[in-house]
Scaffold this active site. Structure first.
Site, short mmCIF file in Angstrom:
data_model
loop_
_atom_site.label_atom_id
_atom_site.label_comp_id
_atom_site.label_asym_id
_atom_site.label_seq_id
_atom_site.Cartn_x
_atom_site.Cartn_y
_atom_site.Cartn_z
N ASP A 1 0.85 -1.19 0.00
CA ASP A 1 0.00 0.00 0.00
C ASP A 1 0.88 1.24 0.00
O ASP A 1 1.95 1.26 0.61
CB ASP A 1 -0.97 0.01 1.19
CG ASP A 1 -0.29 -0.16 2.53
OD1 ASP A 1 0.58 -1.05 2.66
OD2 ASP A 1 -0.60 0.62 3.46
N GLU B 1 -0.22 -1.22 5.77
CA GLU B 1 0.83 -0.77 6.69
C GLU B 1 0.65 0.70 7.01
O GLU B 1 0.88 1.15 8.12
CB GLU B 1 2.22 -1.02 6.10
CG GLU B 1 3.38 -0.83 7.09
CD GLU B 1 3.84 0.62 7.27
OE1 GLU B 1 4.40 0.93 8.35
OE2 GLU B 1 3.63 1.46 6.36
N GLU B 2 0.24 1.47 5.99
CA GLU B 2 0.17 2.92 6.16
C GLU B 2 -0.98 3.35 7.06
O GLU B 2 -1.12 4.53 7.37
CB GLU B 2 0.04 3.61 4.78
CG GLU B 2 1.22 3.41 3.86
CD GLU B 2 2.50 4.13 4.34
OE1 GLU B 2 2.47 4.80 5.38
OE2 GLU B 2 3.52 3.98 3.66
#
Lengths: 427, 427
Positions: B103, B168-169
């Site tokens: 991502d 993850e972000e």
């Protein structure tokens, strides 16, 4: 109490319930910007029934745009007609504009309203709702004043020109359009919510936006960036200093009781786009008050120069000056001579009706009086029922009794100002 | 140079152009949150061709939601599959997770990009584009490391588990899902953009929102109100003092060169709704850094108590306390012993490949390493190509050479860590 005053007072008393019901109807139209057509329809028909010559028209964006004092976020005015009703005098008297706007600001956060904003609920002598105080209550006072005069068969010498305008809340295009169509007069009364105080001087104001720059970086290494949020507090403080400076210059006696006669208000802030990034841009939006004797252009120039001084406060601004933008709305300042005959007449009638001397002040906000005075050559007094501190806020209300007091005072003032054929100036 | 290292280096050299082209393809997928399916499809097929056992699945929001460390703005994860590729070892060796996220954060203001953000343009040894540095370049280093090992027919004893995760972000739901599916190991490497520094300790972070209250009034009588914008500068300064206090406590040597080891960053501000009204509410949004040895809960408690102290700074906050809200995203802190065998091996191979001693630091930001360590019991090292200062910013780029250096170092490290049947640990 003079005979005429008694008659007016009685007429108002008799028609009170009907008038309150009409106000309720007015409030029930959520006449925010662009949505004024239905309420104007109702008003036009009301003025017609009262026997006025009614002119109703949609504003001409193209013509307006050419005017140096046109200021609006709109280009076309679909759904926003103006209404003007004229009560022709027999001639030889002073003419008067009675000006009121029908646009209301949005209701905002509905959770903050104790009752629905457009119900016009009545409780304990107050009517609640968006637009009650700003300024449908004031407008009702105008209709009542003119209707009483008509119903009592008082023949005025001067013309009464009743403005029911749009766009006051966003720059005055409605009043400007009425002036451009020839609807000006020797003087004007605007019943904005002054809480029955008389405002011969009106502060103008103008909106501005300041873009404050920073330098972006990841929040985890924020020391590599420069936060526009931190820099914006410096800008806010700097602007506050200008406010102090500007207000020290004000020696207008009418402002003597006002803590900050012409405030600069920063009303909106927005900046940054990610919690874990250093903000590289913050926008501040505010209004700067314009003293009755000031020119808008001079005030703009002063704020612009002042913001250039930021580099002396913080060297960051040397290479990253803020950007100043004028946008949104403006209200011209206005002033009528305190010794103007209409001021004298209004004060006398205020005393006659209330038994007290009126409070004379300068307005803390702009009205369409600036345009009427500066463009329409129609010196204007702002005087009306309603609490200005409730304008634009949740749970806005008006004390109903004030409306009828204002109507009585305005009726008597119009009679004195315009002169009569069949009643005396000294009733 | 050992024979094995030479072979790896040669293999990488020969396949360089092809690999760069593959990275370009990865970058050309704008795999922002919710839009990762296509890029994951490509990666799954790549891992399959490499001879890995591939598992691809869509995250199960219901199962994830029950996990205490689940943190996301999403409830369902349609369009966001995880991919895991496993290279089974022959047994008896250490297993390793190689973790990378696909991502990317949004490109943001396109006018700030010199070239389109998803073109993957190459210039002067750098590839430009959103996600090049954070972290598709790092991911490529992982694929190359494993592919080289496979192609050179090196039989590893321990398993290699390659995570290609989403989210993850925005809180780590992808890595959490991988862990919950059993994809953890004895240790992990995460090639986030450290600029080839080795981060055995990773700062965590958590987003928060502070609601600062004022009291509304008309801008023209602003002295009747209390500006939440002015009060918010007090809050920002107060939070800055907590940052100073918290950072004074940090005595971790790895942070010795960092001006502010665990920053508190206020990244967004928004408040007021009308230029000529006094703002009655300002929202501040920020991230608080969490030191590697801290518990998230303790940090939350500390900020909460600190904000309660505002009443001592300004009595306004006595009756109008700010409200603290935890929202959006969090990254757990992570730490691996600096003497951990994987640390020793990684450093040795870094020196072998680059001829220099590596820089060992603590990360200024959170990664999925916190989840791997705390939830997956997989101590993690963050080490990768790419410039962290370009992550999340316009004109993000990666130095291509770094990717191949990282691939070589990681390949050698995996071989040493997992052990081999047909190559020596001491090549």
């Amino acid at each position: 109490m003079s005979n005429l005053q008694e008659k007016i007072s009685q007429w108002l008393q008799i028609h009170r319930q009907e008038a309150v019901h009409f106000l309720q109807q007015l409030v029930q139209f959520p006449s925010t910007q662009g949505n004024e057509a239905s309420v104007q329809e109702l008003i036009a028909s009301k003025l017609q029934k009262m026997g006025l010559e009614v002119d109703q028209w949609e504003l001409d964006g193209i013509a307006l745009k050419k005017h140096p004092y046109f200021f609006s976020n709109r280009e076309t005015f679909l759904g926003s007609p103006n209404v003007v009703g004229v009560l022709k005098g027999t001639g030889g008297g002073n003419s008067i504009v009675l000006n009121g706007h029908v646009d209301v600001v949005p209701a905002g956060d509905l959770r903050q309203w104790e009752n629905p904003p457009y119900d016009g609920l009545i409780n304990d002598g107050k009517m609640y709702g968006r637009g009650t105080t700003d300024m449908k209550g004031g407008n009702l006072a105008l209709y009542l004043a003119v209707e009483t005069i008509k119903q009592l068969n008082i023949q005025l010498k001067g013309d009464v020109i009743l403005h029911s305008v749009v766009e006051e809340e966003s720059g005055g295009a409605g009043t400007l359009a009425a002036i451009m169509k020839g609807y000006h007069a020797d003087a004007a009364i605007i019943p904005e919510p002054t809480d029955m105080r008389i405002f011969p001087k009106q502060q103008g104001s103008k909106w501005f936006r300041v873009h404050v720059k920073g330098r972006s970086a990841h929040g985890g290494t924020r020391y590599q960036g420069v936060s526009a949020i931190e820099k914006s507090s410096i800008v806010v403080k700097h602007i506050e200093k200008l406010e102090t400076l500007r207000n020290k210059r004000i020696n207008e006696p009418l402002y003597k009781n006002i803590p900050i006669p012409v405030p600069i208000n920063i009303g909106r802030i927005e900046g940054g786009d990610w919690p874990s990034s250093v903000a590289d841009l913050v926008k501040l939006e505010g209004r700067i008050g314009i003293a009755p004797n000031e020119k808008i252009e001079d005030v703009q120039q002063e704020l612009d120069s002042w913001l250039k001084e930021l580099a002396k406060v913080d060297t960051w601004f040397d290479d990253h000056p803020v950007e100043l933008e004028w946008y949104g709305a403006q209200w011209l300042p206005g002033a009528i001579d305190e010794k103007h005959p209409l001021m004298v007449i209004l004060q006398a009638n205020y005393e006659k009706v209330t038994g007290k001397a009126p409070v004379i002040e300068a307005s803390p906000w702009g009205t369409d009086g600036g345009l009427l005075t500066q463009v329409g050559k129609t010196p204007s007094i702002v005087f009306g029922p309603g609490t200005s501190s409730m304008a634009h806020f949740p749970n806005e209300y008006i004390e109903i009794e004030q409306i009828f007091k204002a109507a009585e005072i305005i009726a008597l003032t119009v009679i004195d100002w315009c002169g009569t054929e069949n009643g005396g100036v000294n009733k």
